[in-house]
Scaffold this active site. Sequence first.
Site, mmCIF file in Angstrom:
data_model
loop_
_atom_site.group_PDB
_atom_site.id
_atom_site.type_symbol
_atom_site.label_atom_id
_atom_site.label_comp_id
_atom_site.label_asym_id
_atom_site.label_seq_id
_atom_site.Cartn_x
_atom_site.Cartn_y
_atom_site.Cartn_z
ATOM 1 N N ALA A 15 0.838 -1.208 0.000
ATOM 2 C CA ALA A 15 0.000 0.000 0.000
ATOM 3 C C ALA A 15 0.873 1.258 0.000
ATOM 4 C CB ALA A 15 -0.935 -0.020 1.217
ATOM 5 N N GLU A 119 -9.104 -20.178 -4.969
ATOM 6 C CA GLU A 119 -9.071 -20.178 -3.497
ATOM 7 C C GLU A 119 -10.490 -20.233 -2.946
ATOM 8 O OE1 GLU A 119 -6.630 -16.950 -2.056
ATOM 9 O OE2 GLU A 119 -4.786 -17.990 -2.620
ATOM 10 N N HIS A 248 -6.670 -17.517 9.879
ATOM 11 C CA HIS A 248 -6.363 -18.406 8.757
ATOM 12 C C HIS A 248 -6.437 -19.826 9.277
ATOM 13 C CE1 HIS A 248 -4.533 -20.291 5.332
ATOM 14 N NE2 HIS A 248 -4.564 -19.137 4.699
ATOM 15 N N ARG A 294 -12.972 -19.074 4.730
ATOM 16 C CA ARG A 294 -11.998 -19.269 5.813
ATOM 17 C C ARG A 294 -12.617 -19.367 7.198
ATOM 18 N NH1 ARG A 294 -7.097 -15.346 4.000
ATOM 19 N NH2 ARG A 294 -6.478 -16.738 2.339
ATOM 20 N N HIS A 355 -4.916 -13.849 11.282
ATOM 21 C CA HIS A 355 -4.290 -13.640 9.967
ATOM 22 C C HIS A 355 -4.542 -12.255 9.386
ATOM 23 C CE1 HIS A 355 -2.690 -14.774 6.130
ATOM 24 N NE2 HIS A 355 -3.841 -14.606 5.511
ATOM 25 N N ARG A 390 -13.247 -11.048 4.895
ATOM 26 C CA ARG A 390 -12.509 -10.823 3.649
ATOM 27 C C ARG A 390 -12.519 -12.068 2.769
ATOM 28 N NH1 ARG A 390 -6.214 -11.356 2.512
ATOM 29 N NH2 ARG A 390 -6.541 -13.096 3.924
HETATM 30 C C1 LIG Z 1 1.419 -15.035 5.612
HETATM 31 C C2 LIG Z 1 0.490 -14.126 4.888
HETATM 32 C C3 LIG Z 1 -0.006 -14.494 3.639
HETATM 33 C C4 LIG Z 1 -0.872 -13.653 2.961
HETATM 34 N N1 LIG Z 1 -1.317 -14.013 1.709
HETATM 35 C C5 LIG Z 1 -2.096 -13.143 1.008
HETATM 36 C C6 LIG Z 1 -2.478 -13.430 -0.335
HETATM 37 O O1 LIG Z 1 -2.080 -14.428 -0.912
HETATM 38 N N2 LIG Z 1 -3.275 -12.536 -0.979
HETATM 39 C C7 LIG Z 1 -3.728 -11.383 -0.388
HETATM 40 O O2 LIG Z 1 -4.463 -10.611 -1.021
HETATM 41 N N3 LIG Z 1 -3.366 -11.094 0.886
HETATM 42 C C8 LIG Z 1 -2.562 -11.926 1.575
HETATM 43 N N4 LIG Z 1 -2.187 -11.610 2.857
HETATM 44 C C9 LIG Z 1 -2.593 -10.320 3.398
HETATM 45 C C10 LIG Z 1 -1.760 -9.224 2.729
HETATM 46 O O3 LIG Z 1 -0.422 -9.663 2.616
HETATM 47 C C11 LIG Z 1 -1.782 -7.942 3.533
HETATM 48 O O4 LIG Z 1 -3.086 -7.605 3.861
HETATM 49 C C12 LIG Z 1 -1.185 -6.807 2.729
HETATM 50 O O5 LIG Z 1 0.099 -7.170 2.270
HETATM 51 C C13 LIG Z 1 -1.110 -5.555 3.583
HETATM 52 O O6 LIG Z 1 -0.342 -4.602 2.926
HETATM 53 P P1 LIG Z 1 -0.088 -3.224 3.650
HETATM 54 O O7 LIG Z 1 0.790 -2.451 2.743
HETATM 55 O O8 LIG Z 1 -1.364 -2.643 4.061
HETATM 56 O O9 LIG Z 1 0.677 -3.617 4.999
HETATM 57 P P2 LIG Z 1 2.059 -4.373 5.239
HETATM 58 O O10 LIG Z 1 2.513 -5.065 4.020
HETATM 59 O O11 LIG Z 1 1.922 -5.178 6.461
HETATM 60 O O12 LIG Z 1 3.052 -3.171 5.528
HETATM 61 C C14 LIG Z 1 2.927 -2.414 6.709
HETATM 62 C C15 LIG Z 1 4.156 -1.565 6.849
HETATM 63 O O13 LIG Z 1 3.986 -0.606 7.889
HETATM 64 C C16 LIG Z 1 5.144 -0.578 8.707
HETATM 65 N N5 LIG Z 1 4.751 -0.056 10.021
HETATM 66 C C17 LIG Z 1 3.848 -0.555 10.892
HETATM 67 N N6 LIG Z 1 3.758 0.241 11.969
HETATM 68 C C18 LIG Z 1 4.607 1.276 11.769
HETATM 69 C C19 LIG Z 1 4.973 2.409 12.534
HETATM 70 N N7 LIG Z 1 4.458 2.662 13.734
HETATM 71 N N8 LIG Z 1 5.891 3.252 12.032
HETATM 72 C C20 LIG Z 1 6.482 3.010 10.823
HETATM 73 N N9 LIG Z 1 6.187 1.943 10.066
HETATM 74 C C21 LIG Z 1 5.256 1.088 10.535
HETATM 75 C C22 LIG Z 1 5.630 -2.001 8.689
HETATM 76 O O14 LIG Z 1 6.959 -2.100 9.126
HETATM 77 C C23 LIG Z 1 5.414 -2.334 7.221
HETATM 78 O O15 LIG Z 1 6.474 -1.813 6.447
HETATM 79 C C24 LIG Z 1 -1.303 -12.433 3.552
HETATM 80 C C25 LIG Z 1 -0.805 -12.075 4.794
HETATM 81 C C26 LIG Z 1 0.086 -12.902 5.465
HETATM 82 C C27 LIG Z 1 0.592 -12.484 6.793
#
Ligand SMILES: Cc1cc2nc3c(=O)[nH]c(=O)nc-3n(C[C@H](O)[C@H](O)[C@H](O)COP(=O)(O)OP(=O)(O)OC[C@H]3O[C@@H](n4cnc5c(N)ncnc54)[C@H](O)[C@@H]3O)c2cc1C
Length: 545
Positions: A15, A119, A248, A294, A355, A390
């Site tokens: 994101a 899925e 999960h 799920r 999860h 979700r």
């Molecule tokens: C094992 C696993 C498998 C998954 N498989 C899938 C899949 O196949 N398909 C799918 O759609 N979704 C999947 N998901 C869910 C999906 O990966 C996440 O919902 C998505 O990647 C979230 O993206 P994001 O950018 O919002 O957050 P994240 O990728 O979690 O990034 C968050 C970021 O914020 C930073 N951060 C947090 N707090 C702070 C702070 N206080 N100050 C500074 N930085 C901070 C972290 O260090 C990180 O860099 C999976 C999740 C997991 C855990």
Amino acid sequence: MEMKTDFLIIGSGVAGLTFALKVARHGTVAIVTKKGIMDSNTARAQGGIASVFGKLDSFDLHIEDTLASGDGLCNQEVVELVVKGGPQRIRELIDLGVQFNISKEEEDLPEPSLDLGQEGGHSRKRIVHANDMTGLELETVLVKHVHDHANIQVFENHMAIDLITVSTRMKRCMVTTTHEDFCCGAYVLDAETQTVHTFNAGITLLASGGAGKVYMYTSNPDIATGDGIAMSYRAGATVANLEFVQFHPTCLYHPEAKNFLISEAVRGEGGILVDTSGRRFMEAYDPQKDLACRDVVARAIDTELKKSGDDSVYLDISHKPADFVKQRFPNLYDKCLDFGVDMTAEPIPVVPAAHYMCGGVATDVMGRTDIQRLYAIGETACTGLHGANRLASNSLCEALVYADTAARQAVTDFKSNDAAMTAETFPWDEVGTTDSDELIMVSHNWDEIRRCMWNYVGIVRSDKRLARARRRLENIQAEIDEYYWGFRVAPDLIELRNIAMVAELIVKCAMHRKESRGLHYNIQYPQRDDRRWRKDTVLRRPFVG
Ligand SMILES: Cc1cc2nc3c(=O)[nH]c(=O)nc-3n(C[C@H](O)[C@H](O)[C@H](O)COP(=O)(O)OP(=O)(O)OC[C@H]3O[C@@H](n4cnc5c(N)ncnc54)[C@H](O)[C@@H]3O)c2cc1C
């Protein structure tokens, strides 16, 4: 140090990085991320991105499946936006260099099509993937582009502590909010130098991911402590639907395996769930059997484990040819083998684990929170896409579509920005001046919160368990508040304060909802009650000014 930037992005998952690349053409960008740039839920995503590419698929079918999974609480406008926006965002990723798998039958054609996985909850094959390491591929490519961009500065090991709003700026007080506030940046701790910096920004984006670490067993990495939800709630933003925590169904059960998920795609390719005696059990719970949603599968496993007293159930794909399994799941195969399980020859021991957080910081359809100039996207946000549950692999798609939608809105917002709003902020007040000498208290409270949430606010809930959790959490909160202000801030302490707050908010939401719907199951109210509860659970801190 005081740092000025046009766009401040908190978080470096899909994101935050995608949003950064989109706004960087219009101004300076600072990404703060609390560990290394790759440390994120994104880098762990295995299965892929749900999106309509199949010849037998359609937007209407993907919308229908998302609404069915959301169990009556999705925002239809948001669902349509995300589903219809998905294919274009995936093409953009391909243009950036992301290598998705292509269909084996069409490999040699001039325009081969994407290989699509299946899925649970999806009526068609629509999971675009890069083997079983989709997130890592995305993250790697996005990080490369971010590093190459002259307008983007990345601050690793920088943890946002609290948001700065006009009301906090004027009153120099972290607890007052008028709810008509403007965000003008954040206080950020440099974990290496132990210094708190003021990041002053025209637009602030929360892309700080989920909150799996609130629970004892989780598929999430250590960064997932719900910081964005806690920070925005403290600043006066609305949070919503936090009772809907997705468990999960299949994490590897092994004493040394921390957070290792066995992708739903294994069931998509014919994997079946069995108990210790080899008995299939999913047909007793849902007509879709092993490919049920799920929450249904996680509850079924929970019930089976409670009945049998066993430590785990098993996911068996050993009936498929070994070559196919190794080729389709190279990462899973290697990881399982590291833990002594050969998935081509024996069933994998699995248990459910926290999860995905379906609720989060409430946003409108453009990704705006109700604090002006504060946006939230990705897992930290509650856009209305997921409703009460979700649909698998919709989250990466949501993060990509919302990075685009919110970026366009944020640029407009930024260009009409009143510069005076970002002119002056006060430096962090070093409330505690000494370093903590009792870190044992921090780690003890961490464990207690996570155990309490697992035992009382897990897959199956009851009023009694929730009330017990609330009482425990209130005591822990009081201790943390007392402790927090006495010592200099440190990463563990900041995260402890945040998981305690998110735990409390989850319990409040869960106690409020007197029905069972989607991921929230309360044995006292086992039925869904549309007449009274077909609405979001919304929380906002009271005005204390
Ligand atoms: C094992 C696993 C498998 C998954 N498989 C899938 C899949 O196949 N398909 C799918 O759609 N979704 C999947 N998901 C869910 C999906 O990966 C996440 O919902 C998505 O990647 C979230 O993206 P994001 O950018 O919002 O957050 P994240 O990728 O979690 O990034 C968050 C970021 O914020 C930073 N951060 C947090 N707090 C702070 C702070 N206080 N100050 C500074 N930085 C901070 C972290 O260090 C990180 O860099 C999976 C999740 C997991 C855990």
